[in-house]
Scaffold this active site. Sequence first.
Site: not given
Ligand code: ARG
Ligand code: ASP
Length: 744
Positions: A87, A223, A655
């Site tokens: 991502h 990921d 991330s």
């Molecule tokens: N929650 C994670 C972060 O804040 C992963 C986000 C990417 N994945 C998604 N399905 N949107 O970045």
């Molecule tokens: N998914 C988040 C990022 O892209 C990481 C988090 O918020 O824990 O940095």
Amino acid sequence: MKKNSRILLTLCFIFILKISYAGEGMWLPQLLKALNEGDMQSMGMKMSAEDIYSVNQGSLKDAIVHFNGGCTSEIISAEGLLLTNHHCGYGQIQSHSSVKNNLLKNGFWAKSKKEELPNDNLEVTFIVRIEDVSKMVLEGVTDEMSTKERQSQIDKNIASYKQSMRPLKHEEIQIKPFFKGNQYFMFVTMTYTDVRLVGAPPESIGKFGSDTDNWVFPRHTGDFSLFRIYAGADNMPADYSIDNVPFKPKHFLPISLDGVEEGDFTLVFGYPGRTNQYLPSSAVAQTMNVLNPAKIAIRDKALKIVDAGMRSDEAIRIQYASKYARIANYWKKWIGENQGLKKSDAMGRKHKYEQDFMTRLKADRTMHVKYGSLLNDFEKLYKEIEPYALTRDYYNEIVRRNIEIMTVASYMNRLESLYANNGATGYNGFKARLEPFLDDFYKNYRPEIDQKVFASLMEMYVNADIIEGVKGDLAAMAKKHGGFDKYAKSLFESSFVPNKNQMFKLLSADPKMAIESMQKDPLVQLAKQLSDAYDANVSKEYSNLNTKITDLMRIYMEGQMKVFTEKKFFPDANSTMRVTYGKVAGYSPRDAVTYNPVSYLDGAIEKYVPGDYEFDIPKKLLDLYETKDYGQYADSNGKVPICFLGTNHTTGGNSGSPVIDAHGNLIGLNFDRVWEGTMSDINYDASICRNIMVDARYILFIVDKFAGATHLVKEMKLVHPKKDAKVIKMEEPKKKKKRRRRRG
Ligand code: ARG
Ligand code: ASP
């Protein structure tokens, strides 16, 4: 006697529980020696602080790279191979994709360095060294100064300090405030801009579970994506050139094949973006009760409309997938955050902390004079700022974010004012930047969807209990047209902005004529009206009050650090390099439910829905599962691990951060947190806050067995730290015996 020993046992247990959960804190790498080394070693770390951060010799920090300012990445080979999340590399992978050659869908694996794909807007930054420059920056700053005087003194000091520094070629200097402006650190950095895409799994692995599984455990997402840094012949940063060579790092991370077990030490090294650990209770209450619910409700409406569109039409699904994911990401996070804040009794904790603060202050007259009224002042200021903050969130979410066309309309106004101020030069300069943006924008734009979002959100805006002045004549216009749906329809039909051809035709006209047409356009007019109304009614008041709060926050932070002298403080995240450490651990989100810390490929298969856009699985992976062709990447139970959980205190920006074992080897790749623990940005609770990581063995399994990119695995250094440690232990039986005897 019996009772006493039971009490003792309970106490011991509580103590052990406390230390074994220790995970709170995002620590500055250069201060680990002074603050954390002992703690880390007692949790099982076998390295020294110097192994993690050193200015004089290669250390872990030399392998940690800020990825395009938003994510983290790390070097995993002597030839500059870079690992980050799927991502995080999504934009780059998407930019090389077309319908015919869809890298998002099919994945991508460069068979040799020649096939690696250069990227236009991608840079990665190394930290050369970090220094405390508080003394220089705060020189001549006094308590008596006004905010403005203080800031101008600081700016002056920073400017003159920067001038006195003589950075080497390619080095850059950044000075940033910490602890709300009580300390300043300088970062000497080096940025590389030739970074090429090396490999990415298909979305059905790299984004498996998509939004349904986002922020959730059990998770089965691979990921990750791979890049490579290229440098000039001197190993220094260089613009893209075919003559550039793979970058040779000072350090790269070996990868452990030994896997993880509950309780193993984990260190996450990266660039957390923003946290708010030291807020007063009045601020937490506002976030929880006022701002989060408003933002959730707005996005709720927008997402439902987009989702219906995506479900009705495959082309819309592709066009809106990435936008939907972006909006859904924080929508889901805020819901989790609010539930977590309530469940962990964040308010109760804050109140208790504030009571302690006040009690301790009373013991010291001068401190009480300086800090005694802060909490009341916050209470008043947060009350005062509330309507402005709420209106600001409404404006940002509705006018600037979720109704897509409003942003484009506002750019028309920007063109207009640039023309008024700088003539054709100003206009053309911005137009040149705007055109490629618009080209991209219309590719993924459906006016029929946006029109629905417009009608729904503008109605919300008009009915919201916010500062009335920002609403312009929206209500009257809707009434005149017979409701928001009809008003939206009329606007979208009569404006040129939603229409790509009309837009580009207009932009190709003479600036003066183009501007005349823009000024007559109803959407452009509306955008101007709403932005002027916001400026006139909210901007200034909000920023005045916010400055006061920021100022108080600096004093409150200072107060907290002076009052709780026994506490080790870490600065809130601010997109600078940090270390967080913890352990592999499962958790129990609610009664009778416990999550194991490790998930396996078996779980992905359980979730498999053929053809589904979230839960499909590539045939090759199903085959590998069928034949159990796992190579050296299975766990001791014969299963292939995918993700695991830890107690590391992470946030957005972490991330792509490496997860490092007790010896300095890579064991995983951070990418998310569990839903019940997303309140960690405001109220970290060690019993429930967990970060989610991809197991390094899953990454290797996908690269090696799934993609057949064995040349990449050969480039890496795979190690067996646990097995080796056992061998070393067996070779030193005497030492062990001695220790045992002493204990007995
Ligand atoms: N929650 C994670 C972060 O804040 C992963 C986000 C990417 N994945 C998604 N399905 N949107 O970045
Ligand atoms: N998914 C988040 C990022 O892209 C990481 C988090 O918020 O824990 O940095």
